[in-house]
Every structure is written in C-alpha cells, then in structure tokens.
Design an enzyme around this catalytic site. Structure first.
Site, short mmCIF file in Angstrom:
data_model
loop_
_atom_site.label_atom_id
_atom_site.label_comp_id
_atom_site.label_asym_id
_atom_site.label_seq_id
_atom_site.Cartn_x
_atom_site.Cartn_y
_atom_site.Cartn_z
N TYR A 69 29.86 54.68 1.15
CA TYR A 69 30.17 54.90 2.56
C TYR A 69 29.65 56.24 3.07
CZ TYR A 69 32.64 50.53 2.94
OH TYR A 69 32.90 49.17 2.97
N ARG A 72 26.02 55.56 3.76
CA ARG A 72 25.86 54.79 4.99
C ARG A 72 26.15 55.66 6.20
NH1 ARG A 72 29.35 49.44 4.30
NH2 ARG A 72 28.61 49.11 6.44
N VAL A 105 30.18 49.05 12.04
CA VAL A 105 30.99 50.26 11.80
C VAL A 105 30.19 51.52 12.15
CG1 VAL A 105 32.46 49.18 10.06
CG2 VAL A 105 30.29 50.23 9.34
N HIS A 121 35.88 45.79 12.92
CA HIS A 121 35.89 46.08 11.48
C HIS A 121 35.93 47.58 11.19
CE1 HIS A 121 33.97 41.86 10.85
NE2 HIS A 121 35.25 41.80 11.09
N CYS A 129 43.92 58.50 4.96
CA CYS A 129 44.54 58.49 3.63
C CYS A 129 44.83 57.05 3.22
CB CYS A 129 45.84 59.29 3.64
SG CYS A 129 46.76 59.13 2.11
N CYS A 157 44.17 63.52 0.20
CA CYS A 157 44.93 63.67 1.45
C CYS A 157 45.69 64.99 1.42
CB CYS A 157 45.92 62.51 1.59
SG CYS A 157 47.14 62.74 2.90
N GLY A 197 22.56 39.43 16.97
CA GLY A 197 22.38 39.95 15.63
C GLY A 197 23.55 39.72 14.69
N THR A 198 24.17 38.54 14.78
CA THR A 198 25.21 38.23 13.81
C THR A 198 24.95 36.86 13.17
OG1 THR A 198 27.58 38.03 13.36
CG2 THR A 198 26.81 37.24 15.52
#
Ligand code: BV8
Ligand code: ZN
Length: 263
Positions: A69, A72, A105, A121, A129, A157, A197-198
């Site tokens: 992530y 990304r 996202v 999403h 956290c 956290c 685009g899906t």
C-alpha cells in the site's frame, strides 16, 4: 466506436437531470495506476491483488501488505489526473446534479476538481489503527518507494500501539455504510449513469449500475473491452476513458473548458 454512439450518448447526457459517474480501476489506467487485472510487479509479482487485499494477508504478513500500500500510495502521488478525470469534473459542473461514485482508492478525481467523490472502497490516504480505528496522519510528499517494492512494517498506533492499517475496504470486509447508502440513493434517483473503466465483477459495488438500470435510468458504459455490464448498458462506448470522456463532454456541451453559460 461508431460516431453515432458518441452523438447518441452525448444527446442523452446533455438532457440528463441527475447523473451518476461510476468509476473503476480503468478510469486511472491512463494515469499509470495499474488496474486489478494488471499482473502485479516486483516484490508482489507472485501474489494476486485480490489475495493481498484481505485482512488475512495483513495478519499473515503485515510488512508485505503495508509495503504494497505504501508503494501504491507513492505511485498515485507521482501520477497525474488525465483528460478523462477533467471531463468528469466538467460533467459535474454542467449537469444540474451529478455525483462521482468510485471503487478507486486513489485521489485523482479530487485532484481533477471533482467535488465530493463517494469512495466505496476507501482511500490510500486514510490510514487508521487496526484496533481502535484512530485515524493516523499520512506522511507528506511521495516517500521514494523502490520500484520493485519493499516490505515495510506498519507504524504503531499512538493510542493503543496496535498496527496501523490502510484505510481501504479489504475483500470480506463491509463497505462504509454512509458511502454505500449515498451510492444506492444516487443510483436509485439518477436518470443517467455513466460507468467508466470497471469490470463490474466486485460486489456490492457492481450492483450500482444495475440498480440504476432496473429503475429506468439510461446507462452508458465506457470500456475498451466487453464486461457483464454490456447487458445493462443502453450505449457501449468501446474506448479508453481519457479519449472517450472529453469527446462525450465536447459533443454534449460544446467547448468543455468554457464555463457554462449562465441564464
Ligand atoms: C463484502 C480496495 C461482506 C482495496 C477493493 C456477490 C457475488 C460474488 C462475490 C461476492 C458477492 N458479494 C460479496 C462478494 C465477495 C467480494 C467480491 O465481490 N468478490 C469478487 C472478486 C467476486 N466482495 C467483497 O469481499 C466485499 N465485501 O462482501 O463483505 C460483508 C458484509 C457485511 C459485513 C461483513 C462482510 C468488498 C469488496 C471490496 C474489496 N476492495 N478495493 C484495494 O484497492 O486494495 S475491490 C478493488 O477491486 C477495486 O476497488 C475494484 O472494486 C475492484 C477491481 O475492479 P475494477 O475497478 O472494475 O478494475 P478491474 O481491474 O477489475 O477492471 C478494469 C476495467 O477497466 C476492465 O474492464 C478494463 O477493460 C477497463 N479498462 C482498462 N483500461 C481502461 C479501461 N476502461 C477505460 N479506459 C481505460 N484506459
Ligand atoms: Zn489504536
């Protein structure tokens, strides 16, 4: 793509009162953001995105998933919205009522000027956290992630020292209720839905265009390839978002980047 299709779709768009623009990974493909269909690269090439985007994968190897992530997030930071994202913002400026509902996202709709896209999403920019859900600030700027990616242990956290997790919806997790409700309401009350685009394979998001069609809205699909949504679309525009969307706005309202004529 027959000229007639774009002209037909533009006529419908120009007359629409309430518009939903429903987008997926293909919307950001031309900005260099890989879709979920694209094979993963580097450290993640032997993984399937659907398998990595799960609570199980995060529990099993938090550094691998957090690293993915972070990679990304930084790729999106380096990306720029394209003409298609700008055309979506132009539709929002011209249609009496229009809302973006996205499965993405990334923040490319926002950076292109879209007012308040509904993120079904979640977002790459809303870590929290994994235990007490306290939001955690996103480090500024595009930290340089090596192209091939790397394992990065998630931060702790500040309140309960549990692992911080990405603010996205993983497979097997419920969608944020407010976003899902807004999306369902907008789909149920729109008179035109653009799906861009899906692949229309991930649920419950894929229900959105079907709800709109079932309740009588016109559905226009923009996708270079066929999808299960072909069946509910009134017009299928087979082409890439960054080309088809500006052409549609141009055909519907003439010079897209001139502010709408008042009165
Ligand atoms: C849940 C965030 C239960 C994370 C994502 C009913 C039937 C079958 C299965 C299910 C079902 N209901 C639920 C399921 C299970 C599952 C699901 O749908 N599985 C699928 C794979 C079969 N759904 C879930 O798990 C959902 N949660 O059901 O929870 C529950 C309920 C209550 C309480 C507790 C639990 C959660 C789903 C959300 C998962 N998170 N993303 C992250 O990003 O890492 S999904 C993620 O994948 C994206 O957000 C997106 O939604 C999806 C990818 O799909 P697309 O966006 O369509 O992209 P894709 O790559 O597939 O296709 C790209 C398309 O673009 C192609 O068609 C291509 O032709 C086109 N294209 C390419 N280039 C261009 C282009 N188009 C235009 N221009 C171009 N240039
Ligand atoms: Zn906590």
């Amino acid at each position: 793509m027959a000229k007639s299709d774009t002209a037909e779709a533009a006529a419908m768009l120009g007359q629409a009162r309430r518009v939903v623009i429903f987008t997926g990974a293909g919307m950001s493909a031309e900005s260099g953001v890989p879709t979920f269909r694209d094979a993963l690269t580097g450290l993640w090439q032997r993984y399937d995105a659907h398998a990595l985007a799960t609570p199980e994968a995060f529990r099993a190897d938090p550094a691998l998933v957090w690293g993915w992530y972070e990679w990304r997030r930084c790729a999106v930071r380096r990306a720029q919205p394209h003409e298609g994202h700008l055309a979506v913002a132009a539709i929002e400026a011209r249609a009496p009522h229009a809302v973006v509902i996205t499965q993405n996202v990334d923040d490319l709709h926002e950076r292109a000027g879209s007012a308040a896209p509904v993120h079904l999403h979640g977002s790459l920019f809303a870590p929290r956290c994994s235990a007490c859900a306290q939001p955690v600030p996103v480090p500024d700027g595009a930290a340089e992630e090596p192209d091939e990616g790397r394992r990065t242990p998630p931060p702790r956290c500040a309140y309960c020292s549990a692992s911080v997790r990405p603010g996205v919806v993983w497979f097997g997790e419920a969608l944020p209720q407010p976003a899902l409700e807004t999306a369902a309401e907008e789909a149920a009350s729109c008179d035109l839905l653009l799906t861009v685009g899906t692949s229309g394979l991930v649920y419950p998001a894929a229900e959105i265009p079907q709800v709109a069609a079932r309740l009588g809205a016109t559905v226009i699909q923009i996708n270079p390839r066929p999808t299960p949504l072909d069946a509910v679309a009134d017009v299928n525009l087979r082409g890439p978002a960054a080309q088809v969307l500006p052409a549609l706005v141009q055909a519907a309202w003439g010079d897209a980047d001139q502010p709408p004529q008042s009165g």
